[in-house]
Every structure is written in C-alpha cells, then in structure tokens.
Design a protein around this motif. Structure first.
Motif, PDB file in Angstrom:
ATOM      1  N   SER A   3       0.837  -1.186   0.000  1.00 49.58           N
ATOM      2  CA  SER A   3       0.000   0.000   0.000  1.00 49.58           C
ATOM      3  C   SER A   3       0.878   1.245   0.000  1.00 49.58           C
ATOM      4  CB  SER A   3      -0.895   0.003   1.232  1.00 49.58           C
ATOM      5  OG  SER A   3      -1.734   1.129   1.234  1.00 49.58           O
ATOM      6  N   ILE A   4       0.263   2.379  -0.262  1.00 50.94           N
ATOM      7  CA  ILE A   4       0.978   3.658  -0.256  1.00 50.94           C
ATOM      8  C   ILE A   4       1.535   3.975   1.130  1.00 50.94           C
ATOM      9  CG2 ILE A   4      -1.105   5.012   0.133  1.00 50.94           C
ATOM     10  CD1 ILE A   4       0.175   7.199  -1.619  1.00 50.94           C
ATOM     11  N   VAL A  43     -12.162   0.835   6.007  1.00 46.70           N
ATOM     12  CA  VAL A  43     -11.038   1.043   6.929  1.00 46.70           C
ATOM     13  C   VAL A  43      -9.742   1.234   6.135  1.00 46.70           C
ATOM     14  CG1 VAL A  43      -9.660  -0.034   8.752  1.00 46.70           C
ATOM     15  CG2 VAL A  43     -12.149  -0.204   8.802  1.00 46.70           C
ATOM     16  N   TYR A  44      -9.547   0.417   5.104  1.00 51.33           N
ATOM     17  CA  TYR A  44      -8.342   0.532   4.280  1.00 51.33           C
ATOM     18  C   TYR A  44      -8.319   1.881   3.559  1.00 51.33           C
ATOM     19  CZ  TYR A  44      -5.070  -0.217   0.458  1.00 51.33           C
ATOM     20  OH  TYR A  44      -4.041  -0.074  -0.445  1.00 51.33           O
ATOM     21  N   GLN A  45      -9.450   2.294   3.020  1.00 53.12           N
ATOM     22  CA  GLN A  45      -9.548   3.580   2.311  1.00 53.12           C
ATOM     23  C   GLN A  45      -9.195   4.743   3.236  1.00 53.12           C
ATOM     24  OE1 GLN A  45     -13.506   4.966   1.194  1.00 53.12           O
ATOM     25  NE2 GLN A  45     -12.709   5.503  -0.825  1.00 53.12           N
ATOM     26  N   GLN A  46      -9.673   4.707   4.466  1.00 54.44           N
ATOM     27  CA  GLN A  46      -9.354   5.769   5.427  1.00 54.44           C
ATOM     28  C   GLN A  46      -7.852   5.817   5.698  1.00 54.44           C
ATOM     29  OE1 GLN A  46     -11.869   4.638   8.699  1.00 54.44           O
ATOM     30  NE2 GLN A  46     -13.617   5.810   7.934  1.00 54.44           N
ATOM     31  N   LYS A  50      -5.269   8.956   4.745  1.00 57.26           N
ATOM     32  CA  LYS A  50      -4.392   9.544   5.759  1.00 57.26           C
ATOM     33  C   LYS A  50      -2.937   9.518   5.287  1.00 57.26           C
ATOM     34  CE  LYS A  50      -2.965   9.147  10.557  1.00 57.26           C
ATOM     35  NZ  LYS A  50      -2.909   8.289  11.735  1.00 57.26           N
ATOM     36  N   ALA A  51      -2.507   8.400   4.708  1.00 60.42           N
ATOM     37  CA  ALA A  51      -1.132   8.278   4.203  1.00 60.42           C
ATOM     38  C   ALA A  51      -0.889   9.261   3.068  1.00 60.42           C
ATOM     39  CB  ALA A  51      -0.873   6.851   3.740  1.00 60.42           C
ATOM     40  N   MET A  52      -1.875   9.440   2.213  1.00 63.78           N
ATOM     41  CA  MET A  52      -1.739  10.399   1.115  1.00 63.78           C
ATOM     42  C   MET A  52      -1.567  11.807   1.668  1.00 63.78           C
ATOM     43  SD  MET A  52      -4.484   8.935  -1.650  1.00 63.78           S
ATOM     44  CE  MET A  52      -4.314  10.348  -2.724  1.00 63.78           C
ATOM     45  N   LYS A  53      -2.351  12.143   2.676  1.00 62.66           N
ATOM     46  CA  LYS A  53      -2.245  13.468   3.280  1.00 62.66           C
ATOM     47  C   LYS A  53      -0.874  13.661   3.920  1.00 62.66           C
ATOM     48  CE  LYS A  53      -4.740  16.620   6.290  1.00 62.66           C
ATOM     49  NZ  LYS A  53      -5.928  16.825   7.121  1.00 62.66           N
ATOM     50  N   GLU A  54      -0.399  12.642   4.628  1.00 69.48           N
ATOM     51  CA  GLU A  54       0.915  12.718   5.277  1.00 69.48           C
ATOM     52  C   GLU A  54       2.050  12.845   4.266  1.00 69.48           C
ATOM     53  OE1 GLU A  54       0.876   9.156   7.612  1.00 69.48           O
ATOM     54  OE2 GLU A  54      -0.305  10.072   9.222  1.00 69.48           O
ATOM     55  N   ASN A  55       1.840  12.292   3.065  1.00 72.25           N
ATOM     56  CA  ASN A  55       2.846  12.358   2.006  1.00 72.25           C
ATOM     57  C   ASN A  55       2.585  13.500   1.025  1.00 72.25           C
ATOM     58  OD1 ASN A  55       4.746  10.021   2.349  1.00 72.25           O
ATOM     59  ND2 ASN A  55       2.786   8.967   2.489  1.00 72.25           N
ATOM     60  N   HIS A  56       1.652  14.384   1.394  1.00 70.53           N
ATOM     61  CA  HIS A  56       1.326  15.560   0.592  1.00 70.53           C
ATOM     62  C   HIS A  56       0.913  15.190  -0.834  1.00 70.53           C
ATOM     63  CE1 HIS A  56       2.963  17.771   3.956  1.00 70.53           C
ATOM     64  NE2 HIS A  56       4.066  17.058   3.854  1.00 70.53           N
ATOM     65  N   ILE A  57       0.103  14.142  -0.955  1.00 66.47           N
ATOM     66  CA  ILE A  57      -0.427  13.722  -2.242  1.00 66.47           C
ATOM     67  C   ILE A  57      -1.877  14.173  -2.308  1.00 66.47           C
ATOM     68  CG2 ILE A  57      -0.966  11.768  -3.735  1.00 66.47           C
ATOM     69  CD1 ILE A  57       1.318  10.255  -2.311  1.00 66.47           C
ATOM     70  N   ASP A  58      -2.165  15.028  -3.270  1.00 63.34           N
ATOM     71  CA  ASP A  58      -3.501  15.570  -3.438  1.00 63.34           C
ATOM     72  C   ASP A  58      -4.287  14.655  -4.366  1.00 63.34           C
ATOM     73  OD1 ASP A  58      -5.780  17.104  -3.645  1.00 63.34           O
ATOM     74  OD2 ASP A  58      -4.807  18.777  -4.670  1.00 63.34           O
ATOM     75  N   LEU A  59      -5.427  14.160  -3.919  1.00 58.64           N
ATOM     76  CA  LEU A  59      -6.251  13.265  -4.715  1.00 58.64           C
ATOM     77  C   LEU A  59      -6.633  13.914  -6.039  1.00 58.64           C
ATOM     78  CD1 LEU A  59      -7.509  10.486  -4.767  1.00 58.64           C
ATOM     79  CD2 LEU A  59      -9.520  11.426  -3.640  1.00 58.64           C
ATOM     80  N   LYS A  60      -6.870  15.213  -6.047  1.00 61.60           N
ATOM     81  CA  LYS A  60      -7.213  15.912  -7.287  1.00 61.60           C
ATOM     82  C   LYS A  60      -6.079  15.810  -8.295  1.00 61.60           C
ATOM     83  CE  LYS A  60      -9.946  19.222  -4.750  1.00 61.60           C
ATOM     84  NZ  LYS A  60      -9.881  20.534  -4.141  1.00 61.60           N
TER      85      LYS A  60
END
Length: 81
Positions: A3-4, A43-46, A50-60
C-alpha cells in the motif's frame, strides 16, 4: 503490491483476501452483492487517505487527466522538503 502507507499494508491484505474470496466464491457464481468486503474497504480507504495526506499527495492531482495535455511532457514541480 504494498500500500501507499506502510501502516496500511495489513489492512490492504485483509481487504485483498476478502475481495479474492468474494470474487471466486460469490461473483463468479452470479452473486454480485459486494457488501461483504465493504467494512474492510472502508477502513483501508481511510488509512490510504491519511497516508496520502501525510505524504502531501492531493487526490485531485492523481485524478488529473495528463494524456494529450500541455502538462504531459512538462517536468514535475519541485518537491517541498
């Protein structure tokens, strides 16, 4: 594939196992109700968000269509360290 977020790997494994069981035991036999894995996915999606936010990855930014655009051949922006 991991996972990311490293701390999401176990949650991904649980969801993947559920999905594989659902696919082979339910979906391929005509049962398209995929609710049995929904709790694992949520649960996995959440964790991934969180990991994306911590790694400064913007979903957009991930969903942005690059092919055929002027951005396709441009260099990525510099990382903020």
């Amino acid at each position: 594939m991991n996972s990311i977020g490293e701390n999401c790997n176990e949650l991904k494994k649980q969801y993947d196992n559920c999905f594989l069981m659902w696919f082979s035991e339910k979906f391929l036999k005509g049962d398209t109700n995929d609710e049995m894995c929904a709790p694992f996915f949520k649960v996995y999606q959440q964790c991934v968000k969180k990991a994306m936010k911590e790694n400064h990855i913007d979903l957009k930014e991930i969903e942005k269509d690059m092919l055929g655009s002027a951005d396709e051949c441009s260099a990525p922006p510099p990382k903020n360290s």
